[in-house]
Design a protein around this motif. Structure first.
Motif, mmCIF file in Angstrom:
data_model
loop_
_atom_site.group_PDB
_atom_site.id
_atom_site.type_symbol
_atom_site.label_atom_id
_atom_site.label_comp_id
_atom_site.label_asym_id
_atom_site.label_seq_id
_atom_site.Cartn_x
_atom_site.Cartn_y
_atom_site.Cartn_z
ATOM 1 N N PHE A 167 0.733 -1.213 0.053
ATOM 2 C CA PHE A 167 -0.245 -0.264 -0.220
ATOM 3 C C PHE A 167 1.163 1.619 0.042
ATOM 4 N N LEU A 168 1.947 0.772 0.934
ATOM 5 C CA LEU A 168 2.507 2.020 0.768
ATOM 6 C C LEU A 168 3.540 2.450 -0.378
ATOM 7 N N ILE A 169 4.178 1.455 -1.051
ATOM 8 C CA ILE A 169 4.494 1.376 -2.344
ATOM 9 C C ILE A 169 3.650 2.197 -3.818
ATOM 10 N N GLN A 170 2.115 1.954 -3.856
ATOM 11 C CA GLN A 170 0.643 1.984 -3.966
ATOM 12 C C GLN A 170 1.365 3.823 -4.325
ATOM 13 N N LYS A 171 0.767 4.119 -2.465
ATOM 14 C CA LYS A 171 0.643 5.345 -2.396
ATOM 15 C C LYS A 171 1.952 6.653 -2.822
ATOM 16 N N ALA A 172 2.834 6.008 -2.872
ATOM 17 C CA ALA A 172 4.072 6.489 -3.356
ATOM 18 C C ALA A 172 3.874 7.275 -4.536
ATOM 19 N N HIS A 173 3.639 6.069 -5.710
ATOM 20 C CA HIS A 173 3.605 5.918 -7.116
ATOM 21 C C HIS A 173 2.535 7.232 -7.273
ATOM 22 N N TYR A 174 1.237 7.060 -6.514
ATOM 23 C CA TYR A 174 -0.122 7.164 -6.799
ATOM 24 C C TYR A 174 0.576 9.281 -6.923
ATOM 25 N N PHE A 175 1.369 9.115 -5.328
ATOM 26 C CA PHE A 175 1.736 10.920 -5.488
ATOM 27 C C PHE A 175 2.475 11.637 -6.929
ATOM 28 N N ASP A 176 3.071 10.302 -7.331
ATOM 29 C CA ASP A 176 4.087 10.950 -8.224
ATOM 30 C C ASP A 176 3.275 11.166 -9.174
ATOM 31 N N ARG A 177 2.875 10.842 -9.592
ATOM 32 C CA ARG A 177 1.625 10.312 -10.929
ATOM 33 C C ARG A 177 0.724 11.711 -10.738
ATOM 34 N N LYS A 179 -27.438 10.227 -5.172
ATOM 35 C CA LYS A 179 -27.030 10.601 -3.420
ATOM 36 C C LYS A 179 -25.877 9.336 -2.941
ATOM 37 N N GLY A 180 -26.157 8.621 -3.061
ATOM 38 C CA GLY A 180 -25.079 7.380 -3.429
ATOM 39 C C GLY A 180 -23.995 7.187 -4.155
ATOM 40 N N THR A 181 -23.637 8.500 -4.599
ATOM 41 C CA THR A 181 -22.160 8.163 -4.869
ATOM 42 C C THR A 181 -20.692 8.063 -4.206
ATOM 43 N N ARG A 182 -20.405 7.028 -4.265
ATOM 44 C CA ARG A 182 -18.774 6.935 -3.827
ATOM 45 C C ARG A 182 -17.565 7.047 -4.347
ATOM 46 N N TYR A 183 -16.535 7.666 -3.781
ATOM 47 C CA TYR A 183 -15.746 7.439 -4.469
ATOM 48 C C TYR A 183 -14.360 6.578 -3.565
ATOM 49 N N TYR A 184 -13.837 5.926 -4.591
ATOM 50 C CA TYR A 184 -12.029 5.527 -4.012
ATOM 51 C C TYR A 184 -10.745 5.185 -4.634
ATOM 52 N N LEU A 185 -10.126 6.081 -4.579
ATOM 53 C CA LEU A 185 -8.791 6.209 -4.900
ATOM 54 C C LEU A 185 -8.415 4.807 -5.939
ATOM 55 N N GLN A 186 -7.466 5.066 -6.873
ATOM 56 C CA GLN A 186 -7.272 4.431 -7.973
ATOM 57 C C GLN A 186 -6.012 4.256 -8.301
ATOM 58 N N LEU A 187 -5.417 3.123 -7.070
ATOM 59 C CA LEU A 187 -4.576 2.719 -7.531
ATOM 60 C C LEU A 187 -3.717 1.811 -8.528
ATOM 61 N N SER A 188 -4.491 1.238 -9.099
ATOM 62 C CA SER A 188 -3.810 -0.021 -9.727
ATOM 63 C C SER A 188 -3.765 0.988 -11.352
ATOM 64 N N GLU A 189 -2.372 1.096 -11.590
ATOM 65 C CA GLU A 189 -2.269 1.660 -12.882
ATOM 66 C C GLU A 189 -2.891 1.419 -14.286
ATOM 67 N N ASN A 190 -4.275 1.755 -14.450
ATOM 68 C CA ASN A 190 -4.824 0.678 -15.805
ATOM 69 C C ASN A 190 -5.248 1.330 -16.467
#
Length: 372
Positions: A287-297, A361-372
Motif C-alpha cells: 500500500f505504501l509503495i502504491q501510495k508513493a506511485h500515486y502521489f508521483d503521478r 446521493k449514493g455516489t461514492r469515490y475510491y482511490l484509483q491505485l492500480s495503473e491501468n
C-alpha cells in the motif's frame, strides 16, 4: 477431590514439548514470507520506511492495549511513536498511557538484538504503568502474598481459569526463563525453529505471570523480540492486531494448555497468528509503495483542497474509507462549498486519481491505485 496440577507444578516444567512436524509447513511459509517482506522493504524509500515503522508500531501499541480492555487515542500514540523515534519533536504533553506503551514499542524495536534481561523487562513495566497509582509493584516483579489468579464469574463463586506460581518463586522462575530465552536465541542455536521459539517464549512468560499487571503486553513484546532475533532484523509485524481480531481464540488456546507442557496446539495457533501478521505487513508495504506511485503521478495535477482530502483518504490505510468517500465528506474535509467539491471530484476522476460507484446521493469515490 484431588487438585489437578497446573503446568508449573508438574515435574516436566519448564521443559515444553511439541510435535515438530505439526508446524513444519508454517515454519517454511514463515521463512518464505520473511524473504518476500525483506525484498519489498529494500525497494521502498526512506520516507516510506518511516511511515511503515510509525504505522506498525502505532497499530501494535493500540491493539496490545485493546486486548487488555484499554482503549487509547491513536493520534496521541502516533505522536508518541514519532517523538520516541526522534522523527518529530512535539511540545505537547502526551498522556502517560499512550506515551508509555509507545515508549515500550520503540525500545523493543531499537534493542531487538540485545539479550533479554530482567532490567529491560522492569523498564518496560515502568513505561507501561507510568501514571498508575493502584499498583504496589511497578518496575519489579510482584511481591504480594495472595495467589495470582485469572478468574471470571461471580465474586462469591469465581471460576479460576489459571493460578500462576506464587510471588516467592518468581525471581528464580524468571532467572531460568531469561537464561532459556537467551540460550535458544544465540545465532548458532538451531535446536528450535523460529515460530516455536516465539510461541514458547510467549507461553512460558505469561504462565509465570511475573508482574502485578501488564503481563500480556510484555509477553507479546517478548514474542516479537524472539521473532526479530530469529530473522536478525526488527520483525515489524502487527502481532497484537491479529490476536485482538480473534481474542477469544487467544485466551481459549492459552487456557487449554495451562495444565500441560505439551504445546503443539498452542504453537500451531500462535504460528498461524504470526503468519497472518506477516501477511498484514506485506499489505501495508504494498500500500505504501502504491501510495508513493500515486502521489508521483497525480500530486502536481491537484490543488490544495484535493491534496488535503486525498491525504486524508490515504490515512485510512489499505482498507480505505468504510463505504467510500462521499461528496459530503469531501466538502467537510476540504472546508469548501458543495459546488466546488463537485468540480474538484470531477477533475480527480478525469485525471484518473479516483473512480466512482453509485449515482446521485449514493455516489461514492475510491482511490484509483492500480495503473491501468
Amino acid at each position: 477431590m484431588g487438585h489437578q496440577k497446573w503446568n508449573w507444578q508438574t515435574k516436566e516444567w519448564p521443559h515444553f514439548t511439541f510435535k515438530k512436524e505439526a508446524i513444519e509447513a508454517l515454519e517454511r511459509n514463515f521463512l518464505q514470507k520473511n524473504g518476500v517482506a525483506l525484498g519489498a522493504f529494500k525497494h521502498i524509500k526512506q520516507e516510506e520506511k518511516d511511515q511503515l515503522l510509525i504505522q506498525i508500531l502505532s497499530d501494535e501499541a493500540l491493539k496490545t492495549s485493546e486486548i487488555e480492555g484499554e482503549f487509547l487515542n491513536i493520534a496521541s500514540i502516533q505522536e508518541s511513536i514519532k517523538k520516541n523515534l526522534g522523527l518529530e519533536s512535539t511540545k505537547r504533553k502526551l498522556p502517560p498511557a499512550e506515551f508509555g506503551v509507545s515508549e515500550m514499542m520503540v525500545d523493543l524495536y531499537k534493542t531487538y538484538n540485545q539479550p533479554l534481561s530482567h532490567k529491560q523487562m522492569f523498564q518496560w513495566h515502568n513505561m507501561l504503568t507510568s501514571g498508575r497509582r493502584d499498583l504496589v509493584d511497578t518496575g519489579r516483579y510482584r511481591t504480594h502474598e495472595d495467589p495470582m489468579q485469572i478468574v471470571s464469574g461471580r465474586l462469591d463463586r469465581p471460576t479460576v481459569h489459571f493460578e500462576a506460581p506464587p510471588s516467592k518463586v518468581i525471581r528464580s522462575e524468571m532467572d531460568e526463563f531469561v537464561i532459556w530465552f537467551n540460550t535458544v536465541h544465540t545465532i548458532d542455536n538451531k535446536s528450535i525453529s523460529p515460530l516455536a521459539k516465539a510461541g514458547i517464549a510467549h507461553f512460558y512468560f505469561v504462565t509465570i505471570h511475573p508482574f502485578e499487571d501488564g503481563n500480556g503486553r510484555i509477553g507479546r513484546a517478548i514474542a516479537e523480540k524472539s521473532i526479530s532475533q530469529s530473522i536478525q532484523r526488527p520483525a515489524l509485524i502487527s502481532l497484537s492486531q491479529m490476536i485482538e481480531a480473534k481474542k477469544k481464540e487467544y485466551y481459549g488456546t492459552l487456557e487449554k494448555h495451562n495444565r500441560k507442557c505439551e504445546l503443539t496446539d498452542w504453537l500451531v495457533y500462535f504460528g498461524q497468528t504470526i503468519l497472518d501478521a506477516q501477511e498484514n505487513t506485506l499489505k501495508v508495504i504494498d500500500f505504501l509503495i502504491q501510495k508513493a506511485h500515486y502521489f508521483d503521478r497525480f500530486s502536481n495535477q491537484m490543488n490544495k483542497r484535493q491534496l488535503k482530502v486525498i491525504r486524508r483518504v490515504f490515512e485510512e490505510g489499505h482498507t480505505g474509507f468504510k463505504g467510500g468517500l462521499s461528496a459530503d465528506n469531501y466538502t467537510r474535509i476540504a472546508g469548501t462549498s458543495a459546488s466546488t467539491a463537485t468540480r474538484d471530484l470531477k477533475h480527480l476522476i478525469d485525471i484518473g486519481a479516483l473512480y466512482k460507484t453509485g449515482a446521485l446521493k449514493g455516489t461514492r469515490y475510491y482511490l484509483q491505485l492500480s495503473e491501468n
